[in-house]
Write a protein that holds these residues in place. Structure first.
Motif, PDB file in Angstrom:
ATOM      1  N   ALA A 110     -38.713 -25.375   7.458  1.00 47.39           N
ATOM      2  CA  ALA A 110     -37.256 -24.829   8.441  1.00 47.39           C
ATOM      3  C   ALA A 110     -37.080 -25.424   8.975  1.00 47.39           C
ATOM      4  CB  ALA A 110     -37.798 -23.382   8.017  1.00 47.39           C
ATOM      5  N   LEU A 111     -38.961 -25.831   9.785  1.00 44.17           N
ATOM      6  CA  LEU A 111     -39.020 -27.034  10.487  1.00 44.17           C
ATOM      7  C   LEU A 111     -38.376 -28.150  10.720  1.00 44.17           C
ATOM      8  CD1 LEU A 111     -40.704 -28.259  13.417  1.00 44.17           C
ATOM      9  CD2 LEU A 111     -42.398 -28.261  12.189  1.00 44.17           C
ATOM     10  N   SER A 112     -38.509 -28.685   9.367  1.00 44.28           N
ATOM     11  CA  SER A 112     -38.236 -29.818   8.704  1.00 44.28           C
ATOM     12  C   SER A 112     -36.330 -29.996   8.785  1.00 44.28           C
ATOM     13  CB  SER A 112     -38.311 -30.645   7.332  1.00 44.28           C
ATOM     14  OG  SER A 112     -39.568 -30.534   7.691  1.00 44.28           O
ATOM     15  N   ASP A 113     -35.640 -29.059   8.208  1.00 46.42           N
ATOM     16  CA  ASP A 113     -34.575 -29.062   8.449  1.00 46.42           C
ATOM     17  C   ASP A 113     -33.610 -28.894   9.552  1.00 46.42           C
ATOM     18  OD1 ASP A 113     -34.303 -29.002   5.801  1.00 46.42           O
ATOM     19  OD2 ASP A 113     -34.172 -26.876   5.649  1.00 46.42           O
ATOM     20  N   ALA A 114     -34.517 -28.188  10.716  1.00 47.28           N
ATOM     21  CA  ALA A 114     -33.608 -28.118  11.601  1.00 47.28           C
ATOM     22  C   ALA A 114     -34.489 -29.115  12.579  1.00 47.28           C
ATOM     23  CB  ALA A 114     -35.116 -27.089  13.038  1.00 47.28           C
ATOM     24  N   LEU A 115     -35.224 -30.153  12.453  1.00 48.94           N
ATOM     25  CA  LEU A 115     -35.359 -31.908  13.697  1.00 48.94           C
ATOM     26  C   LEU A 115     -35.115 -32.675  12.970  1.00 48.94           C
ATOM     27  CD1 LEU A 115     -36.633 -32.636  14.665  1.00 48.94           C
ATOM     28  CD2 LEU A 115     -38.532 -33.139  13.295  1.00 48.94           C
ATOM     29  N   ARG A 116     -34.464 -32.406  11.169  1.00 50.75           N
ATOM     30  CA  ARG A 116     -33.439 -33.656  11.022  1.00 50.75           C
ATOM     31  C   ARG A 116     -31.825 -32.941  11.812  1.00 50.75           C
ATOM     32  NH1 ARG A 116     -32.536 -32.003   5.790  1.00 50.75           N
ATOM     33  NH2 ARG A 116     -34.876 -32.571   5.348  1.00 50.75           N
ATOM     34  N   GLU A 117     -31.450 -32.191  12.239  1.00 48.78           N
ATOM     35  CA  GLU A 117     -30.025 -32.172  12.332  1.00 48.78           C
ATOM     36  C   GLU A 117     -30.070 -32.116  14.313  1.00 48.78           C
ATOM     37  OE1 GLU A 117     -27.289 -31.619  11.188  1.00 48.78           O
ATOM     38  OE2 GLU A 117     -29.293 -31.405   8.704  1.00 48.78           O
ATOM     39  N   GLU A 118     -31.462 -31.786  14.894  1.00 47.34           N
ATOM     40  CA  GLU A 118     -31.088 -31.330  16.223  1.00 47.34           C
ATOM     41  C   GLU A 118     -31.219 -32.981  16.836  1.00 47.34           C
ATOM     42  OE1 GLU A 118     -34.039 -27.622  16.642  1.00 47.34           O
ATOM     43  OE2 GLU A 118     -34.560 -29.956  16.700  1.00 47.34           O
ATOM     44  N   GLU A 167     -33.355 -36.113   2.355  1.00 50.38           N
ATOM     45  CA  GLU A 167     -33.463 -35.954   3.481  1.00 50.38           C
ATOM     46  C   GLU A 167     -34.475 -34.549   2.425  1.00 50.38           C
ATOM     47  OE1 GLU A 167     -29.955 -33.366   3.883  1.00 50.38           O
ATOM     48  OE2 GLU A 167     -28.633 -34.564   5.267  1.00 50.38           O
TER      49      GLU A 167
END
Length: 227
Positions: A149-157, A217
């Motif tokens: 979840a951290l990786s997914d959010a960071l990717r979009e941010e 991703e």
């Protein structure tokens, strides 16, 4: 330091997957060798063409100084612990999340200015446990679900800032961590059923070498031989 080389920081670089990644990236990058044991860090630094130490306990800090520009950050440090929910105390949950999630978040936060400057890449070494939880594996799986979840959010941010984020999910890999886990389970350890750390490093290399216009991703790797 070879100024012509891009810079890669690899945490957990003194053993297992992290070591294999550091050695592979060392062919082309100046590697910041992350680890807690100064002697083991220095030994690997001496063996690489261009490298320097990055020594510290990321779960408790403080963190070593980061470079002004960082091309690749590979989060490979982590721990595996815990039993059933019934038998696992709060301290174990806290220790696993501190190493596998909180340290990743904080080091990434501190490294973002350097990563943005280089339009760099963050690679989180996750696990098959980041997709599916098994009985007795709630603690580790929960930390890896959180890391995903951290990786997914960071990717979009960070997409607008040119920073790419890749989540790499190896299956069971032939490491000291895996040997300890299998011993706890009382099972026979058969290396034919596990990935070699070098195979995971090759997958990370694929992620790193992809041209900047694209991002791998999420990448899942499994042993060819499985029961």
């Amino acid at each position: 330091m070879d100024a012509a080389r891009p810079i890669a920081l690899v945490t957990g670089a003194t053993s297992g997957i992290g070591r294999a990644v550091a050695i592979d990236l060392g062919r082309t990058h100046h590697v910041l060798v992350g680890g807690r044991d100064r002697g083991r860090v220095d030994a690997l630094v001496a063996a690489l063409p261009s490298a320097e130490p990055f020594v510290g306990d990321l779960a408790v800090g403080p963190f070593p100084e980061l470079p002004a520009s960082l091309d690749v950050l590979v989060h490979s440090a982590g721990v595996e612990d815990g039993s059933t929910v019934e038998l696992t105390e709060l301290a174990t949950w806290q220790a696993v999340f501190a190493a596998n999630v909180f340290a990743v978040a904080e080091l990434t936060r501190l490294a973002l200015p350097a990563l943005r400057r280089a339009e760099g890449l963050v690679v989180t070494i996750n696990s098959g446990a980041g997709f599916t939880a098994a009985p007795g594996g709630a603690v580790y799986s929960a930390s890896k679900f959180a890391l995903r979840a951290l990786s997914d959010a960071l990717r979009e941010e960070e997409r607008p800032n040119g920073v790419r984020v890749s989540s790499v999910h190896p299956g069971r890999t032939d490491t000291a961590m895996q040997q300890a886990k299998v011993a706890r389970e009382g099972a026979e350890y058969d290396t034919r059923l596990y990935l070699a750390p070098e195979s995971v490093a090759a997958a990370v290399r694929t992620v790193v070498d992809l041209p900047p216009g694209g991002t791998i991703e999420t990448l899942s790797i499994r042993p060819t031989g499985r029961t």
